[in-house]
Design an enzyme around this catalytic site. Structure first.
Site, short mmCIF file in Angstrom:
data_model
loop_
_atom_site.label_atom_id
_atom_site.label_comp_id
_atom_site.label_asym_id
_atom_site.label_seq_id
_atom_site.Cartn_x
_atom_site.Cartn_y
_atom_site.Cartn_z
N GLU A 154 34.36 34.90 28.16
CA GLU A 154 34.84 34.25 29.39
C GLU A 154 34.07 32.96 29.60
O GLU A 154 32.86 32.98 29.81
CB GLU A 154 34.61 35.17 30.61
N ARG A 174 33.63 37.71 39.41
CA ARG A 174 34.30 38.95 38.99
C ARG A 174 34.57 39.03 37.48
O ARG A 174 35.28 39.93 37.04
CB ARG A 174 35.58 39.14 39.79
N GLU A 182 41.98 41.62 40.99
CA GLU A 182 42.77 42.43 40.05
C GLU A 182 41.89 43.58 39.55
O GLU A 182 40.82 43.36 39.01
CB GLU A 182 43.21 41.56 38.87
#
Ligand code: 4AD
Ligand code: MG
Length: 438
Positions: free
Chosen positions: A222, A228, A361
């Site tokens: 990432e 998150r 999510e």
């Protein structure tokens, strides 16, 4: 907790067990939380994984060599105290140990990098740099006791629904999901990757094991730094033969309800410490289609059209209109991976869903393609190299049942259950772009 004593006899009781031992001689062991002298009496508070215990040392009743050991203690050192359990006059603690002896087991060297009692403010980065010590703080410890209860609850729930627990490789030869966020490793001179998800393996396993689940760490490079996303995260994955997307959404709803029931029952102390009160959500959870989400956003003045991905900023807007858990279903084919099945009557859309909690999510899932020719078509459409997936594709020629599943980010669910806003707080040793130690 049952009574355990270690081989050296340094501990016969945990702090939480003193209440059952009034009048008995015990040994407690833990780390020094506080030390206060009042005239000829010294109060020593010792913390262990179960909580706080107080030991009272009276100079007049102890041999000088025992009492003088107190002078050598530093905060956070590990000690063992021998004494008789009695009722306490302290407002905070009902029981205490009238000390007869003290052993300094392991001295904490000062200055310590942080005060785990939380009396001196430390930022998250500083706390994570000394995570082992940080976890002596009862609030931080509570997060991981709760996580333990959550993992046990989920495992029991899935097993009771006929799922078999599996482990699949984390070192893989082909990108599971496609995409660029893979960590590459040198595998004896060949290129390998760290698994992004167990997607392909769990699908293959339904042809024999029927219903499988895996709980494990997965890896994504990432590049964005958010509150998150981690580069290593813990996921709960399920895959089930002869289930469709509605079936696995129902399974997910049941899992969330059961998890909240179990954690509320088993972690009352932890939740109190964390300042959280949980409510078991009603089922079915609210469902909105992707198209409805786009319409809603447009009505609120966001510049969106069907086919656009829902960005963080969009999910924030949707999250303030839809509180708690809700599903976004029926995503366009272009926004979901190659293994998700198209809706026959509306081929621009898929049998897919995301589970949201507000803006966050929590899980993604759907009905899978189980026809080899269609899977090849979808790979091509997604711009992926069909040859690279041959190992996976060949399995679809062995007789593949229709199947569905989802992947749930456990750390994300932990954020919801503990009310923590940063995923790093609910992960023991978080990994992100900037953090590889400790
Ligand atoms: O939405 P994702 O990427 O879906 C899959 O991996 C599919 N194979 C799942 C399936 O069965 N269709 O990841 C699943 C969940 C996300 O919803 C999110 O909660 C979590 O995993 N997740 C992450 N959590 C923390 N850090 C990251 N970098 C994450 N990436 C995904
Ligand atoms: Mg997703």
């Amino acid at each position: 907790m049952t009574s355990r004593s270690n081989s050296k006899g340094l501990r016969t009781h945990y702090a939480s067990q003193l209440k059952d031992s009034v009048g008995k001689e015990v040994r407690i062991a833990g780390w020094v939380e506080d030390l206060r002298a009042k005239g000829s009496i010294t109060f020593l508070t010792v913390r262990d994984v179960t909580g706080l215990a107080q030991a009272v040392f009276k100079r007049d009743e102890l041999p000088e060599e025992e009492y003088s050991k107190l002078k050598k203690l530093t905060l956070q050192s590990v000690v063992s105290v021998r004494g008789i359990v009695g009722r306490s006059l302290s407002k905070k603690l009902e029981f205490e140990v009238k000390a007869k002896g003290l052993e300094l087991v392991s001295k904490a060297l000062h200055p310590l990098p942080l005060d785990p009692r939380g009396r001196i403010d430390a930022g998250l980065d500083k706390r994570l740099d000394s995570r082992a010590l940080d976890l002596r703080n009862p609030k931080n410890l509570a997060i991981f006791k709760l996580r333990h209860a959550l993992v046990q609850s989920i495992r029991a729930y899935l097993i009771s629904n006929g799922f078999i627990e599996v482990s699949t490789p984390k070192l893989i030869g082909t990108a599971t999901e496609g995409g660029a966020d893979l960590f590459e490793v040198d595998y004896f001179g060949r290129k390998a990757y760290l698994a992004q998800s167990p997607q392909l393996y769990k699908e293959q396993l339904v042809m024999s094991l029927d219903r499988v689940f895996e709980m494990a760490d997965y890896f994504r490079a990432e590049k964005s730094s958010t509150r998150r996303h981690l580069s290593e995260f813990y996921s709960v994955d399920v895959e089930a033969a002869f289930m469709d997307e509605e079936d696995v959404m129902g399974l997910l709803e049941g899992l969330i309800r059961k998890a909240i029931e179990d954690v509320s029952r088993e972690c009352t102390e932890e939740l109190k410490l964390l300042g959280v009160s949980l409510k078991v959500p009603e089922v079915p959870f609210e469902r909105i289609t992707y198209d409805e989400a786009v319409e809603e956003l447009k009505a609120l003045g966001v510049d969106k059209k069907v086919g656009d991905d829902l960005l963080d900023s969009d999910l924030k807007v949707l999250g303030s209109a839809h509180k708690g858990f809700y599903f976004i279903t029926k995503w366009p084919v272009g926004l979901k991976p190659f293994y998700i099945e198209r809706i026959k009557e509306e081929p621009e859309y898929t049998y897919s869903f995301d589970l949201q909690h507000g803006y966050l999510e929590i899980a993604s899932g759907g009905r899978r393609v189980h026809d080899r020719a269609e899977l090849e078509r979808r790979l091509r459409e997604c711009g992926l190299d069909v040859k690279g997936f041959e190992e996976h594709l060949k399995v679809f020629g062995y007789g593949m049942p229709p199947h569905s599943g989802w992947g749930l980010g456990l750390d994300r669910l932990m954020m919801v259950l503990t009310g923590r806003k940063n995923i790093r707080e609910v992960t023991l040793y978080p990994r992100d772009r900037f953090r590889l130690v400790p």
